[in-house]
Design a protein around this motif. Structure first.
Motif, PDB file in Angstrom:
ATOM      1  N   LEU A 187      23.087  -5.983  -3.639  1.00 42.72           N
ATOM      2  CA  LEU A 187      24.524  -6.076  -3.440  1.00 42.72           C
ATOM      3  C   LEU A 187      25.191  -6.349  -4.778  1.00 42.72           C
ATOM      4  CD1 LEU A 187      24.560  -8.382  -0.275  1.00 42.72           C
ATOM      5  CD2 LEU A 187      24.719  -5.895  -0.341  1.00 42.72           C
ATOM      6  N   VAL A 188      26.394  -5.809  -4.973  1.00 40.59           N
ATOM      7  CA  VAL A 188      27.193  -6.070  -6.169  1.00 40.59           C
ATOM      8  C   VAL A 188      28.451  -6.804  -5.717  1.00 40.59           C
ATOM      9  CG1 VAL A 188      28.551  -5.027  -8.028  1.00 40.59           C
ATOM     10  CG2 VAL A 188      26.354  -4.042  -7.390  1.00 40.59           C
ATOM     11  N   ASP A 189      28.734  -7.909  -6.380  1.00 46.01           N
ATOM     12  CA  ASP A 189      29.919  -8.696  -6.055  1.00 46.01           C
ATOM     13  C   ASP A 189      31.156  -7.966  -6.568  1.00 46.01           C
ATOM     14  OD1 ASP A 189      31.987 -10.581  -5.835  1.00 46.01           O
ATOM     15  OD2 ASP A 189      30.658 -12.256  -6.312  1.00 46.01           O
ATOM     16  N   ARG A 234      21.585 -10.722   3.886  1.00 49.76           N
ATOM     17  CA  ARG A 234      20.398 -11.495   3.531  1.00 49.76           C
ATOM     18  C   ARG A 234      19.746 -10.948   2.263  1.00 49.76           C
ATOM     19  NH1 ARG A 234      18.297 -14.852   7.750  1.00 49.76           N
ATOM     20  NH2 ARG A 234      19.685 -14.751   9.532  1.00 49.76           N
ATOM     21  N   GLY A 235      20.280  -9.856   1.736  1.00 54.51           N
ATOM     22  CA  GLY A 235      19.763  -9.245   0.517  1.00 54.51           C
ATOM     23  C   GLY A 235      20.133 -10.040  -0.719  1.00 54.51           C
ATOM     24  N   ASP A 294      15.672 -17.168  -8.050  1.00 57.67           N
ATOM     25  CA  ASP A 294      16.834 -18.024  -7.803  1.00 57.67           C
ATOM     26  C   ASP A 294      16.681 -18.610  -6.409  1.00 57.67           C
ATOM     27  OD1 ASP A 294      19.407 -18.984  -7.051  1.00 57.67           O
ATOM     28  OD2 ASP A 294      20.378 -17.576  -8.409  1.00 57.67           O
ATOM     29  N   PRO A 295      16.872 -19.910  -6.234  1.00 58.09           N
ATOM     30  CA  PRO A 295      16.709 -20.493  -4.898  1.00 58.09           C
ATOM     31  C   PRO A 295      17.716 -19.956  -3.876  1.00 58.09           C
ATOM     32  CG  PRO A 295      17.524 -22.132  -6.450  1.00 58.09           C
ATOM     33  CD  PRO A 295      17.197 -20.899  -7.243  1.00 58.09           C
ATOM     34  N   ASP A 296      18.829 -19.398  -4.328  1.00 58.97           N
ATOM     35  CA  ASP A 296      19.822 -18.839  -3.413  1.00 58.97           C
ATOM     36  C   ASP A 296      20.389 -17.549  -4.003  1.00 58.97           C
ATOM     37  OD1 ASP A 296      21.569 -18.443  -1.336  1.00 58.97           O
ATOM     38  OD2 ASP A 296      22.981 -19.987  -1.964  1.00 58.97           O
ATOM     39  N   PRO A 297      19.584 -16.449  -4.013  1.00 57.84           N
ATOM     40  CA  PRO A 297      20.025 -15.212  -4.657  1.00 57.84           C
ATOM     41  C   PRO A 297      20.913 -14.339  -3.781  1.00 57.84           C
ATOM     42  CG  PRO A 297      17.847 -14.889  -3.778  1.00 57.84           C
ATOM     43  CD  PRO A 297      18.230 -16.343  -3.505  1.00 57.84           C
ATOM     44  N   GLY A 298      21.195 -14.799  -2.580  1.00 57.07           N
ATOM     45  CA  GLY A 298      21.958 -13.984  -1.639  1.00 57.07           C
ATOM     46  C   GLY A 298      23.453 -14.099  -1.813  1.00 57.07           C
ATOM     47  N   PRO A 299      24.162 -13.375  -0.980  1.00 63.53           N
ATOM     48  CA  PRO A 299      25.617 -13.375  -1.036  1.00 63.53           C
ATOM     49  C   PRO A 299      26.204 -14.726  -0.640  1.00 63.53           C
ATOM     50  CG  PRO A 299      24.844 -12.161   0.862  1.00 63.53           C
ATOM     51  CD  PRO A 299      23.632 -12.532   0.069  1.00 63.53           C
ATOM     52  N   ALA A 344      29.541  -4.664  -2.509  1.00 67.07           N
ATOM     53  CA  ALA A 344      29.187  -3.260  -2.302  1.00 67.07           C
ATOM     54  C   ALA A 344      27.661  -3.201  -2.245  1.00 67.07           C
ATOM     55  CB  ALA A 344      29.701  -2.386  -3.445  1.00 67.07           C
ATOM     56  N   GLU A 345      27.136  -2.443  -1.306  1.00 72.18           N
ATOM     57  CA  GLU A 345      25.692  -2.242  -1.195  1.00 72.18           C
ATOM     58  C   GLU A 345      25.298  -1.077  -2.101  1.00 72.18           C
ATOM     59  OE1 GLU A 345      22.293  -0.782   1.970  1.00 72.18           O
ATOM     60  OE2 GLU A 345      24.401  -0.561   2.469  1.00 72.18           O
ATOM     61  N   LEU A 346      24.230  -1.249  -2.890  1.00 74.69           N
ATOM     62  CA  LEU A 346      23.719  -0.170  -3.729  1.00 74.69           C
ATOM     63  C   LEU A 346      22.737   0.661  -2.913  1.00 74.69           C
ATOM     64  CD1 LEU A 346      23.132  -2.123  -7.058  1.00 74.69           C
ATOM     65  CD2 LEU A 346      25.140  -0.799  -6.349  1.00 74.69           C
TER      66      LEU A 346
END
Length: 98
Positions: free
Chosen positions: A42-44, A9-10, A19-24, A31-33
């Motif tokens: 999160l980094v894709d 949900r981050g 952004d209206p949908d900034p999540g994954p 990867a979680e920072l």
């Protein structure tokens, strides 16, 4: 809801806070920072080779020691990793660079 679902949900690094949908996105790998100025984002890393994940990331941020510099995040040896979509690993803060 399990821990991965809550974490997903981050916000993903590079998406604007408004952004209206900034999540994954479903089916992607992240990867979680952990720690530092980008803690919790999160980094894709979808499609990255193991060697690329092992190299970690240098992410541009205005929140670090040098505004406009980069925050450095690396995996820790021995940290668990999983394959497939969702949060696969963690990158830990190691410092800033201009």
């Amino acid at each position: 809801m399990n821990g991965d679902e809550q974490l997903l949900r981050g916000r993903v690094y590079g998406h604007d806070h408004d952004d209206p949908d900034p999540g994954p996105k479903p089916g992607r790998t992240y990867a979680e920072l952990v720690g530092g100025p980008l803690d919790g984002l999160l980094v894709d890393i979808h499609g990255w080779r193991t060697e690329e994940v092992n190299d970690g990331v240098a992410l541009t941020t205005e929140l670090g020691r040098w505004p406009g510099g980069r925050a450095l995040y690396d995996p820790r040896p021995g940290d668990p990793r999983k394959s497939g979509p969702g949060v696969a690993c963690r990158f830990h803060y190691t410092g800033d660079t201009p």
